[in-house]
Design a protein around this motif. Sequence first.
Motif, short mmCIF file in Angstrom:
data_model
loop_
_atom_site.label_atom_id
_atom_site.label_comp_id
_atom_site.label_asym_id
_atom_site.label_seq_id
_atom_site.Cartn_x
_atom_site.Cartn_y
_atom_site.Cartn_z
N GLU A 29 23.88 12.54 6.87
CA GLU A 29 22.52 12.03 6.67
C GLU A 29 21.50 13.11 6.39
OE1 GLU A 29 21.24 9.22 9.60
OE2 GLU A 29 23.26 8.43 9.85
N ILE A 30 21.63 14.25 7.05
CA ILE A 30 20.69 15.35 6.88
C ILE A 30 21.47 16.65 6.76
CG2 ILE A 30 18.80 14.23 8.14
CD1 ILE A 30 19.58 15.99 10.59
N TYR A 31 20.76 17.71 6.45
CA TYR A 31 21.39 19.02 6.42
C TYR A 31 21.80 19.41 7.84
CZ TYR A 31 20.50 19.97 1.55
OH TYR A 31 20.54 19.93 0.19
N GLU A 32 22.85 20.20 7.93
CA GLU A 32 23.35 20.68 9.22
C GLU A 32 23.61 22.18 9.13
OE1 GLU A 32 26.59 18.32 10.75
OE2 GLU A 32 25.75 16.50 9.86
N ILE A 33 23.74 22.82 10.30
CA ILE A 33 23.99 24.25 10.37
C ILE A 33 25.28 24.49 11.12
CG2 ILE A 33 23.17 26.47 11.25
CD1 ILE A 33 20.31 25.49 10.83
N ASP A 34 26.17 25.28 10.53
CA ASP A 34 27.42 25.67 11.18
C ASP A 34 27.10 26.82 12.14
OD1 ASP A 34 29.84 26.86 11.92
OD2 ASP A 34 30.74 26.57 9.94
N PRO A 35 27.18 26.59 13.46
CA PRO A 35 26.82 27.65 14.41
C PRO A 35 27.74 28.86 14.33
CG PRO A 35 27.75 25.76 15.56
CD PRO A 35 27.59 25.37 14.13
N GLY A 36 28.94 28.69 13.78
CA GLY A 36 29.85 29.82 13.61
C GLY A 36 29.43 30.76 12.50
N LEU A 37 28.55 30.30 11.63
CA LEU A 37 28.07 31.12 10.51
C LEU A 37 26.61 31.53 10.66
CD1 LEU A 37 29.68 29.18 7.51
CD2 LEU A 37 30.51 31.28 8.61
N CYS A 38 25.85 30.84 11.49
CA CYS A 38 24.42 31.13 11.63
C CYS A 38 24.20 32.38 12.47
CB CYS A 38 23.70 29.95 12.26
SG CYS A 38 21.93 30.23 12.49
N THR A 39 23.46 33.33 11.91
CA THR A 39 23.07 34.54 12.65
C THR A 39 21.56 34.62 12.81
OG1 THR A 39 22.92 35.88 10.63
CG2 THR A 39 25.06 35.85 11.77
N GLU A 40 20.86 33.52 12.55
CA GLU A 40 19.39 33.52 12.54
C GLU A 40 18.87 34.57 11.57
OE1 GLU A 40 17.28 33.40 16.33
OE2 GLU A 40 19.22 33.00 17.29
N CYS A 41 19.66 34.88 10.57
CA CYS A 41 19.37 35.88 9.54
C CYS A 41 19.38 37.32 10.06
CB CYS A 41 18.08 35.57 8.79
SG CYS A 41 18.24 34.11 7.72
N VAL A 42 19.83 37.51 11.32
CA VAL A 42 19.97 38.87 11.85
C VAL A 42 20.91 39.64 10.91
CG1 VAL A 42 20.96 40.23 13.74
CG2 VAL A 42 19.50 38.27 14.24
N GLY A 43 20.49 40.85 10.55
CA GLY A 43 21.26 41.66 9.63
C GLY A 43 20.83 41.49 8.18
N LEU A 61 15.75 26.60 17.64
CA LEU A 61 16.93 27.22 18.23
C LEU A 61 17.81 26.14 18.84
CD1 LEU A 61 15.29 30.26 20.04
CD2 LEU A 61 16.72 30.33 18.01
N ASP A 62 19.11 26.35 18.81
CA ASP A 62 20.06 25.39 19.37
C ASP A 62 20.50 25.88 20.74
OD1 ASP A 62 22.07 23.65 20.00
OD2 ASP A 62 23.21 23.95 18.15
N PRO A 63 19.98 25.30 21.83
CA PRO A 63 20.33 25.77 23.16
C PRO A 63 21.82 25.60 23.49
CG PRO A 63 19.02 23.76 23.29
CD PRO A 63 19.05 24.18 21.85
N ALA A 64 22.52 24.78 22.73
CA ALA A 64 23.96 24.60 22.95
C ALA A 64 24.77 25.79 22.42
CB ALA A 64 24.43 23.32 22.28
N HIS A 65 24.12 26.65 21.65
CA HIS A 65 24.79 27.82 21.07
C HIS A 65 23.97 29.09 21.32
CE1 HIS A 65 26.58 24.45 18.82
NE2 HIS A 65 27.68 25.15 19.01
N ALA A 66 23.77 29.41 22.59
CA ALA A 66 22.96 30.57 22.96
C ALA A 66 23.71 31.86 22.65
CB ALA A 66 22.63 30.52 24.45
N GLU A 67 23.02 32.78 21.98
CA GLU A 67 23.58 34.09 21.65
C GLU A 67 22.48 35.13 21.77
OE1 GLU A 67 26.71 33.61 18.16
OE2 GLU A 67 24.91 32.41 17.79
N THR A 68 22.85 36.33 22.20
CA THR A 68 21.90 37.44 22.27
C THR A 68 21.75 38.06 20.88
OG1 THR A 68 23.61 39.09 22.70
CG2 THR A 68 22.65 37.96 24.63
N GLN A 69 20.77 38.91 20.74
CA GLN A 69 20.60 39.63 19.47
C GLN A 69 21.85 40.46 19.16
OE1 GLN A 69 18.11 39.70 17.05
NE2 GLN A 69 17.41 37.88 18.11
N GLU A 70 22.44 41.04 20.19
CA GLU A 70 23.65 41.85 20.01
C GLU A 70 24.81 40.98 19.51
OE1 GLU A 70 21.81 41.93 22.94
OE2 GLU A 70 20.78 43.79 22.41
N GLN A 71 24.94 39.78 20.06
CA GLN A 71 26.00 38.87 19.61
C GLN A 71 25.77 38.41 18.18
OE1 GLN A 71 25.45 36.18 22.95
NE2 GLN A 71 27.55 36.59 23.65
N LEU A 72 24.51 38.14 17.84
CA LEU A 72 24.19 37.75 16.47
C LEU A 72 24.50 38.88 15.49
CD1 LEU A 72 20.85 35.86 17.13
CD2 LEU A 72 23.01 34.83 16.41
#
Length: 87
Positions: A29-43, A61-72
């Motif tokens: 129905e709408i656009y979605e984001i794959d959390p395995g590929l999303c880095t919040e554009c870090v890098g 932000l998706d609280p179900a997929h919390a990541e630190t800047q280092e993890q991103l």
Amino acid sequence: MSLKITDECINCDVCEPVCPNQAIYQGEEIYEIDPGLCTECVGHFDKPQCQTVCPVACIPLDPAHAETQEQLLAKYRRLTAAEKDTA
């Protein structure tokens, strides 16, 4: 954290092409984001490009997929290394 697209999405098509990781795709129905590929554009960029171009601010932000800047950053490095290996 990964980002997510909420039900407020109007399918305007501006977020998908600006994602440097190809993490955004058209869902049922709408656009979605794959959390395995999303880095919040870090890098890639200082700010998430999808949030920057979204006219209705439906990409929090998706609280179900919390990541630190280092993890991103580690995810960014993995993804870009994979791209180099396939090139």
